[in-house]
Design a protein around this motif. Sequence first.
Motif, short mmCIF file in Angstrom:
data_model
loop_
_atom_site.label_atom_id
_atom_site.label_comp_id
_atom_site.label_asym_id
_atom_site.label_seq_id
_atom_site.Cartn_x
_atom_site.Cartn_y
_atom_site.Cartn_z
N ARG A 30 0.83 -1.20 0.00
CA ARG A 30 0.00 0.00 0.00
C ARG A 30 0.87 1.26 0.00
N GLU A 31 1.93 1.21 0.82
CA GLU A 31 2.82 2.38 0.89
C GLU A 31 3.52 2.59 -0.44
N GLN A 32 3.88 1.48 -1.08
CA GLN A 32 4.55 1.58 -2.37
C GLN A 32 3.65 2.26 -3.40
N LEU A 33 2.37 1.90 -3.34
CA LEU A 33 1.42 2.47 -4.28
C LEU A 33 0.98 3.87 -3.86
N GLY A 34 1.31 4.24 -2.62
CA GLY A 34 0.97 5.58 -2.13
C GLY A 34 -0.50 5.78 -1.88
N ILE A 35 -1.18 4.72 -1.46
CA ILE A 35 -2.60 4.84 -1.17
C ILE A 35 -2.77 5.06 0.33
N LEU A 37 -4.47 4.89 3.99
CA LEU A 37 -5.21 3.81 4.61
C LEU A 37 -6.71 4.05 4.55
N THR A 38 -7.12 5.28 4.73
CA THR A 38 -8.55 5.60 4.72
C THR A 38 -9.16 5.32 3.35
N ASP A 39 -8.39 5.62 2.30
CA ASP A 39 -8.88 5.35 0.93
C ASP A 39 -9.09 3.85 0.73
N ALA A 40 -8.12 3.11 1.20
CA ALA A 40 -8.20 1.65 1.06
C ALA A 40 -9.42 1.14 1.81
N ALA A 41 -9.61 1.66 3.02
CA ALA A 41 -10.75 1.22 3.84
C ALA A 41 -12.05 1.56 3.15
N ARG A 47 -14.14 -0.62 7.96
CA ARG A 47 -13.74 0.47 8.86
C ARG A 47 -12.22 0.58 8.83
N PRO A 48 -11.69 1.80 8.94
CA PRO A 48 -10.22 1.95 8.91
C PRO A 48 -9.54 1.13 9.99
N ALA A 49 -10.22 0.95 11.12
CA ALA A 49 -9.63 0.18 12.22
C ALA A 49 -9.40 -1.27 11.79
N ARG A 69 -9.90 -14.27 6.31
CA ARG A 69 -9.27 -14.67 5.06
C ARG A 69 -9.88 -13.92 3.88
N GLY A 70 -11.17 -13.70 3.97
CA GLY A 70 -11.84 -12.99 2.88
C GLY A 70 -11.35 -11.56 2.76
N TYR A 71 -11.20 -10.88 3.91
CA TYR A 71 -10.72 -9.48 3.88
C TYR A 71 -9.30 -9.43 3.35
N LEU A 72 -8.48 -10.38 3.81
CA LEU A 72 -7.08 -10.38 3.34
C LEU A 72 -7.04 -10.52 1.82
N ARG A 73 -7.88 -11.39 1.32
CA ARG A 73 -7.89 -11.61 -0.13
C ARG A 73 -8.41 -10.38 -0.86
N SER A 74 -9.49 -9.78 -0.32
CA SER A 74 -10.02 -8.58 -0.96
C SER A 74 -8.98 -7.45 -0.96
N TYR A 75 -8.32 -7.32 0.17
CA TYR A 75 -7.33 -6.25 0.30
C TYR A 75 -6.18 -6.49 -0.69
N ALA A 76 -5.73 -7.73 -0.74
CA ALA A 76 -4.62 -8.05 -1.65
C ALA A 76 -5.04 -7.78 -3.09
N LYS A 77 -6.26 -8.13 -3.41
CA LYS A 77 -6.74 -7.91 -4.78
C LYS A 77 -6.83 -6.42 -5.09
N TYR A 78 -7.30 -5.69 -4.08
CA TYR A 78 -7.42 -4.24 -4.26
C TYR A 78 -6.05 -3.62 -4.51
N LEU A 79 -5.04 -4.12 -3.81
CA LEU A 79 -3.69 -3.59 -3.96
C LEU A 79 -2.98 -4.18 -5.18
N GLY A 80 -3.70 -5.04 -5.90
CA GLY A 80 -3.10 -5.63 -7.10
C GLY A 80 -2.07 -6.69 -6.80
N MET A 81 -2.17 -7.30 -5.66
CA MET A 81 -1.22 -8.36 -5.30
C MET A 81 -1.83 -9.73 -5.62
N ASP A 82 -0.97 -10.72 -5.59
CA ASP A 82 -1.47 -12.09 -5.72
C ASP A 82 -2.01 -12.51 -4.35
N ASP A 83 -3.32 -12.74 -4.29
CA ASP A 83 -3.90 -13.01 -2.97
C ASP A 83 -3.40 -14.31 -2.36
#
Lengths: 354, 345
Positions: A30-35, A37-41, A47-49, A69-83
């Motif tokens: 996320r930091e690499q992409l410069g997004i 945390l609130t945007d990602a949330a 929730r940002p928490a 596991r679902g959130y981790l996968r969604s987050y990874a997908k959002y960041l363009g990573m391999d979930d």
Amino acid sequence: MSDTQSQDNIIDSPNTTGSASPGELLARQREQLGIPLTDAARALNLRPAVVEGLEQDDYQEIPVAAYRRGYLRSYAKYLGMDDRLVLEAYQARSGGTDTEHKVTPVSTARPPSRVGAWLFKLVTLLVIAGLIAVTVMWWQSRGGNEPPGFGSTSTEETANASAEPANEPAEAENSTAGSSFTSGDENATLPSNATNVSSSSSVAQDQAPSAQDDADAVAGLNESILDSDSGTSSTAAESDEANSTEQNDSADLATEQESNADSEQTAAAEPATNANVLELTFNEQSWTEIFDATNQRIFVGLQTPGTSTSVEGEPPFRLTVGNATGVELRYQGEVVDLPARAGANNVARFTLGE
Amino acid sequence: MFKRLRGLFSSDLSIDLGTANTLIYVRGRGIVLDEPSVVAIRQSGNMRSVAAVGTDAKRMLGRTPGNITAIRPMKDGVIADFTVTEQMLQHFIRKVHQSTFLTPSPRVLVCVPCMSTQVERRAIRESAEGAGAREVFLIEEPMAAAIGAGLPVDEAQGSMVVDIGGGTTEIAIISLNGVVYSESIRVGGDRFDEAITAYVRRHYGSLIGEATAERIKEEIGCAYPGGELREIDVRGRNLAEGIPRSFTLNSHEILEALQETLGSIVAAIKSALEQSPPELASDIAERGLVLTGGGALLRDLDKLIAEETGLPVIVAEDPLTCVARGGGKALEMIDQHTFELLSSD
């Protein structure tokens, strides 16, 4: 755009994937992409928490593993990573406690066969047939309420079957014996008759015409013959001494006498052998078995009502009479009280003629 | 008595009798069968015999000569052809039992759409019994899907599951082992295929078959704009010229084709959320909803639903097998006598 870049970054630095926690991986990406945390949330509708918790590997906010596991996968997908990478890292961290046992479809290429089903049916039918056969055999052997040993059932069957024809020859023998006996008797008496004849020929000759004229007298004589041997000898002498023309008649008479004597003598012989004869009258169906002194089975079988039979043998007899109240037994001309000897199951087991 | 005897040699099964695919989960062994619900029937005179079942039959779909018909006996999540369904089940049940010595007679749990009528449930039950099942249990599909996705169905917390199958989309809000609200719409993967076929006919004047439409959906289908543009070459019969023609489709076109169908799914989800009790609605807003079923594999469908509802959306892991796995877990709970999810009718 950043998809490939991020993947390259991860592949370039294998040490990060090897040891990094899923939170670290996500936060770094996320930091690499410069997004922020609130945007990602906001994008994940979380929730940002919660997102912060994901990045810090703190899952207090998400108690259910499936959601985690679902959130981790969604987050990874959002960041363009391999979930999968993130999930593997998570798995390594959580120790695989909440992993689901995944199973890949097993290919069963073998087509279902019908042979097995047929074989099964065949075997089942055979087993059922065998059971029925055994039951029938058992029932037959149990007909007299006495279950004999399993091994003896088959021999008994054959014995039963052979007993019937065996009885007949025996009877036949009896009759032939009877006839031979009478004929033998005749033969034996004839020579003696001859001596008698020679001695009393004159008397016979005197009496002959009158006697032969009167058939009644002959009949009367015949009756007297039966009573005594001397009588027969006299008539035989008469017939012997009779005219040649009347020889035929006398011969006829002789045969008649013989046949008469035959039947009479067998009847008369009975009382003589009566000592060893058992007379059985079956008023009801009964299974009866009789052994004689030599331990020979002389009579066996299930008897139908209304039949009667007599059995000859050497005493003492060992009897087993089923359904004793329905059977009358005479031994040596005396009625044997079967019901008195019957046990609780109406089977009489006793020994006669000891 | 005979069935009981054979039951000793059979394992309990959970069957996801879907419109598109039938999956069988064997107790203790996992998912052992995943085949299309297609049966090829050969007609010779008055005699109808099964020519092929499953994958083999699917290959025949739309490519059969006059005496063979490849049919899908399930339609909209329920049985359309009773006898063929029975034969298909019989084939599958035999296939998962390695022992060929005995005709298997397992206990079977079958998943049924939650809005199916008594008649439809009875048909499913009887066809499973006809296929040799010793005992048949029915479970509502979204419940099985929720269990399969690992949701805490037994807790006093609302969980929402959206199961997009081949024939139907089942939406359910579950709490304390019970379905609080459920909705079933007859829109699913098949509708996507039909929409693509209709779109191609309208815009390219060409006819494509079911199998081609499905391939297009799987390869370039997407539900939300903004992803990368993908293309696919397909061949179909040109209606005007009457000869096969090749043309190229891209993902934007497919997105456009699917708009209407996707719209009805989103509308159903929104209506379910409207109907849910406030406490459960807040639970769902906190944790989000879970997508299962083959439809969940449509690219960016989660993004579309998240965008439309404003809720976190999770695609379950291995969404195709969720229902069968859930049924399998339910099956394992049957013997514990603490399980009241199974409907007896």
